[in-house]
Design an enzyme around this catalytic site. Sequence first.
Site, mmCIF file in Angstrom:
data_model
loop_
_atom_site.group_PDB
_atom_site.id
_atom_site.type_symbol
_atom_site.label_atom_id
_atom_site.label_comp_id
_atom_site.label_asym_id
_atom_site.label_seq_id
_atom_site.Cartn_x
_atom_site.Cartn_y
_atom_site.Cartn_z
ATOM 1 N N LYS A 180 41.721 56.750 49.435
ATOM 2 C CA LYS A 180 41.599 55.286 48.119
ATOM 3 C C LYS A 180 41.401 56.579 47.228
ATOM 4 O O LYS A 180 39.861 57.160 47.186
ATOM 5 C CB LYS A 180 41.117 54.925 47.959
ATOM 6 C CG LYS A 180 41.434 53.054 49.515
ATOM 7 C CD LYS A 180 40.048 52.266 49.022
ATOM 8 C CE LYS A 180 40.933 50.420 50.336
ATOM 9 N NZ LYS A 180 42.075 50.798 50.018
ATOM 10 N N ARG A 183 54.360 35.282 48.209
ATOM 11 C CA ARG A 183 55.466 34.271 47.957
ATOM 12 C C ARG A 183 56.003 34.847 45.727
ATOM 13 O O ARG A 183 57.016 34.744 45.681
ATOM 14 C CB ARG A 183 54.619 33.010 47.901
ATOM 15 C CG ARG A 183 53.972 32.787 48.772
ATOM 16 C CD ARG A 183 55.015 31.566 49.227
ATOM 17 N NE ARG A 183 54.683 31.200 50.096
ATOM 18 C CZ ARG A 183 55.881 30.567 51.820
ATOM 19 N NH1 ARG A 183 56.531 30.065 51.627
ATOM 20 N NH2 ARG A 183 55.030 30.190 52.527
ATOM 21 N N GLY A 195 42.014 40.710 52.808
ATOM 22 C CA GLY A 195 41.711 38.592 53.398
ATOM 23 C C GLY A 195 42.702 39.048 55.189
ATOM 24 O O GLY A 195 42.409 37.692 55.095
ATOM 25 N N SER A 251 38.423 45.274 55.769
ATOM 26 C CA SER A 251 36.807 44.460 56.788
ATOM 27 C C SER A 251 37.009 43.852 58.166
ATOM 28 O O SER A 251 35.902 43.173 58.866
ATOM 29 C CB SER A 251 36.131 43.638 56.096
ATOM 30 O OG SER A 251 35.989 44.433 54.012
#
Lengths: 190, 298
Positions: free
Chosen positions: B85, B169, B218, B240
Amino acid sequence: MKIGVLALQGAVSEHCKVLNKLGHEAINIVSQHDLFGIDGLIIPGGESSTIGNLLVRYCLLNPIIELGQNGLPIFGTCAGLILLSKYIEKSNQHRLGLMDTHVIRNAFGRQFSCFEVNMPIPILGSIPYNTVFIRAPYIDKVHEGVSVLLSYENKVIFAEQNNFLVTAFHPELTDDMRIHEYFIQKVVSR
Amino acid sequence: MEIMGKSTGTSTVKRGLAKMLKGGVIMDVVNSEQAKIAEESGAVAVMALERVPYDIRHQGGVARMSDPEIIINIQQVVSIPVMAKARIGHITEARILEALNVDFIDESEVLTPADEIYHILKNDFKVPFVCGACNLGEALRRIGEGASMIRTKGEAGTGDIVEAVRHIRKVNEDILRVINATYMELMTIAKELGAPYELVLQVKKLGHLPVVNFAAGGVATPADAALMMELGCDGVFVGSGIFKSDNPLKRAKAIVEAVVHYKDGFVLAEISKGLGVAMKGQSIAEMNDEVRLAKRGW
């Protein structure tokens, strides 16, 4: 023709699109029963170690080896070339091992060194073919029975042995369908 | 006939690597042991980091590009692609990562942004970039700058999938709008999306984004990963969620399988059994706006 495309991981839809354009049916292969009734099989580019693990976990490895030994035409691109090879340098990863070839993974370097290049491929006629290499392997040794169809910088990148066809580059990433057509001919003439 | 010169760093080659990662899981790792576990579990690539997002969130401070030593150590032990990153707008971090020969750079909102106005001009690099996007306009702006892959901007380090779901979405809804619009309407849509007209036109013709789109932020369980595939993502980043859980190898393997068999409830039930405790997580609804990472970048 009904052509299976191994759909455990990798550039699956790109192969399906080419097959559809050529007027053939593409079947995503994710489990054993999908193999029933296919006339040929494509093993796409992706991560060969990941695909190898999933082949074992979903009991696809041995059925595909058996189909290959019984003459099912199989076409492997990049990761597919690695998986079809009997010998993989410095690796004990799972494989189909149907071709008498010795391959080196990531042999052209990491992503920064990846490239595309136009070159004529004798069996496809005189119009150059755009070969796209992505963290590509090459075949450094071929044993008896393997025909070399193309080399680049003395490295074998396109080969054939009986019902098996492999490229180190990605025909599915270009609009040129000649290599898929060549594979379909193998399927038809079986 | 003569062989013409070879070209490196072309858009076909850069977008091509992203296509090879499809149907796969990319895992955050902070050292070579974790990288090996990720590879063994079937990851298609690893993201080499100094701290996973969960720790960045809890320890605070400025989050920067990883120490090159961490990246090199990881490159030495795995054969799959290694990503890293760079901060949003940090041209020099990107240049360093390119020199380190990483396979993909994530210009990431998980790190503290270096530039509040501009993103990196990714077309200037030979190494491909992945960028986050909450909607189609943002995705096409990043692609316009040269991103070869897009991912959702879910709230990394929370274990809450709701933001990633919202983003995919929204991207899908925007794409449908473009597909259903007449050509006459496209310029106005481009204006509203804040997206380059040519790329909107391309989406209309292709019926999808011109690059691969992954889920990120998430994902904590195999079911989360499968849900994102169900919603049309091409693959999944897990941060994570793996190494902050009880049994990383088992969970990592289960998430890899969930991505392949995302439609098969029986397989998903089987692989979801006995994975131990997932990362604790933090509900996004309980968070203040200023700690939300999705607000970074534009």
